[in-house]
Write a protein that holds these residues in place. Sequence first.
Motif, mmCIF file in Angstrom:
data_model
loop_
_atom_site.group_PDB
_atom_site.id
_atom_site.type_symbol
_atom_site.label_atom_id
_atom_site.label_comp_id
_atom_site.label_asym_id
_atom_site.label_seq_id
_atom_site.Cartn_x
_atom_site.Cartn_y
_atom_site.Cartn_z
ATOM 1 N N ALA A 1 0.839 -1.199 0.000
ATOM 2 C CA ALA A 1 0.000 0.000 0.000
ATOM 3 C C ALA A 1 0.871 1.244 0.000
ATOM 4 O O ALA A 1 1.911 1.294 0.670
ATOM 5 N N PHE A 2 0.436 2.250 -0.776
ATOM 6 C CA PHE A 2 1.164 3.525 -0.814
ATOM 7 C C PHE A 2 0.188 4.638 -1.144
ATOM 8 O O PHE A 2 -0.515 4.577 -2.164
ATOM 9 N N LEU A 3 0.093 5.629 -0.276
ATOM 10 C CA LEU A 3 -0.741 6.813 -0.474
ATOM 11 C C LEU A 3 -2.201 6.464 -0.764
ATOM 12 O O LEU A 3 -2.818 7.005 -1.674
ATOM 13 N N ASP B 1 -10.318 0.819 3.543
ATOM 14 C CA ASP B 1 -10.472 1.668 4.726
ATOM 15 C C ASP B 1 -10.457 3.146 4.351
ATOM 16 O O ASP B 1 -11.183 3.956 4.954
ATOM 17 N N ARG B 2 -9.651 3.511 3.337
ATOM 18 C CA ARG B 2 -9.620 4.904 2.904
ATOM 19 C C ARG B 2 -10.942 5.305 2.257
ATOM 20 O O ARG B 2 -11.431 6.420 2.468
ATOM 21 N N MET B 3 -11.517 4.409 1.455
ATOM 22 C CA MET B 3 -12.780 4.736 0.812
ATOM 23 C C MET B 3 -13.896 4.884 1.844
ATOM 24 O O MET B 3 -14.716 5.809 1.766
ATOM 25 N N ARG B 4 -13.927 3.979 2.820
ATOM 26 C CA ARG B 4 -14.967 4.057 3.851
ATOM 27 C C ARG B 4 -14.846 5.344 4.655
ATOM 28 O O ARG B 4 -15.853 5.986 4.978
ATOM 29 N N ALA B 5 -13.610 5.740 4.965
ATOM 30 C CA ALA B 5 -13.403 6.981 5.715
ATOM 31 C C ALA B 5 -13.850 8.193 4.912
ATOM 32 O O ALA B 5 -14.457 9.129 5.456
ATOM 33 N N LYS B 6 -13.569 8.178 3.594
ATOM 34 C CA LYS B 6 -13.966 9.302 2.747
ATOM 35 C C LYS B 6 -15.477 9.382 2.620
ATOM 36 O O LYS B 6 -16.061 10.478 2.662
ATOM 37 N N LEU B 7 -16.145 8.252 2.466
ATOM 38 C CA LEU B 7 -17.597 8.248 2.366
ATOM 39 C C LEU B 7 -18.239 8.750 3.654
ATOM 40 O O LEU B 7 -19.251 9.469 3.628
ATOM 41 N N GLN B 8 -17.657 8.381 4.790
ATOM 42 C CA GLN B 8 -18.181 8.862 6.063
ATOM 43 C C GLN B 8 -18.026 10.372 6.171
ATOM 44 O O GLN B 8 -18.912 11.071 6.682
#
Length: 256
Positions: free
Chosen positions: A161-163, A186-193
């Motif tokens: 994983a990178f950035l 996890d990044r996508m879920r955080a952004k959607l939240q």
Amino acid sequence: MNWIVDADIQNFFGAVSQEWLVRFLEHRIGDKRIIRLIRKWLKAGILEDGIVTVDDRGTGQGSVISPLLANIYLHYVLDLWAQCWRQREATGDMIIVRYADDVVVGFEREDDARRFLDAMRARLEEFALSLHPDKTRLIEFGRLAAASRKKRGLGKPETFAFLGFTCICGKSRRGHFQLQRKTRGDRMRAKLQDIKGKLRRRMHWPIPQQGKWLRQIVGGHFAVPTNIRALTAFRYRVIDLWRRALRRRTNVAPAI
């Protein structure tokens, strides 16, 4: 590149030596007033739960100057040193990519990768830093990795994983090697939240204005080659969040 050093610097922002940092700054800054100001910034401490904590290490993660100081520190500790190591020690091709404290190093030869990893660990320890023992890895990766591992009876090449993206050894439609990037879940879920919360605050904006704002978000996040599936899923989730927000005030169905 056939080998990847996926390096993770443990607690970087909290472990930086302030003494070394000031010495690095003095290489380029002759104005003592600026140095004193930065010293005060470093000594200001962190306010948490009403309690101020002052430490002689770290740059205060979250402060506006912290990313700048972090880049200066690693420029001298890692970047310049890695450039010299490549010129003097490497027997094959080598490339280093760094963004703040996220570091990925690619090598043509396994021996170079292993020697560099040992040297990097020792180099960082000289400046109060250390590599995370569980998150730092040496993996076989690249256009020859899949065939090489198959000959040895091993599975598919590992990913890293990178950035915010997972990097994968994949193939194009014509069967050629292709570096594929997929958004980390996890990044996508955080952004959607985050979008969900912002939509609530913008619920009563005019619908065209909301659409323009969301279109910028969809076009600006995760839009890289080979990431179309994740981007499509992200777009549908954003539309669903928008539809739910609008139902609170009207029956109009939006479309991006």
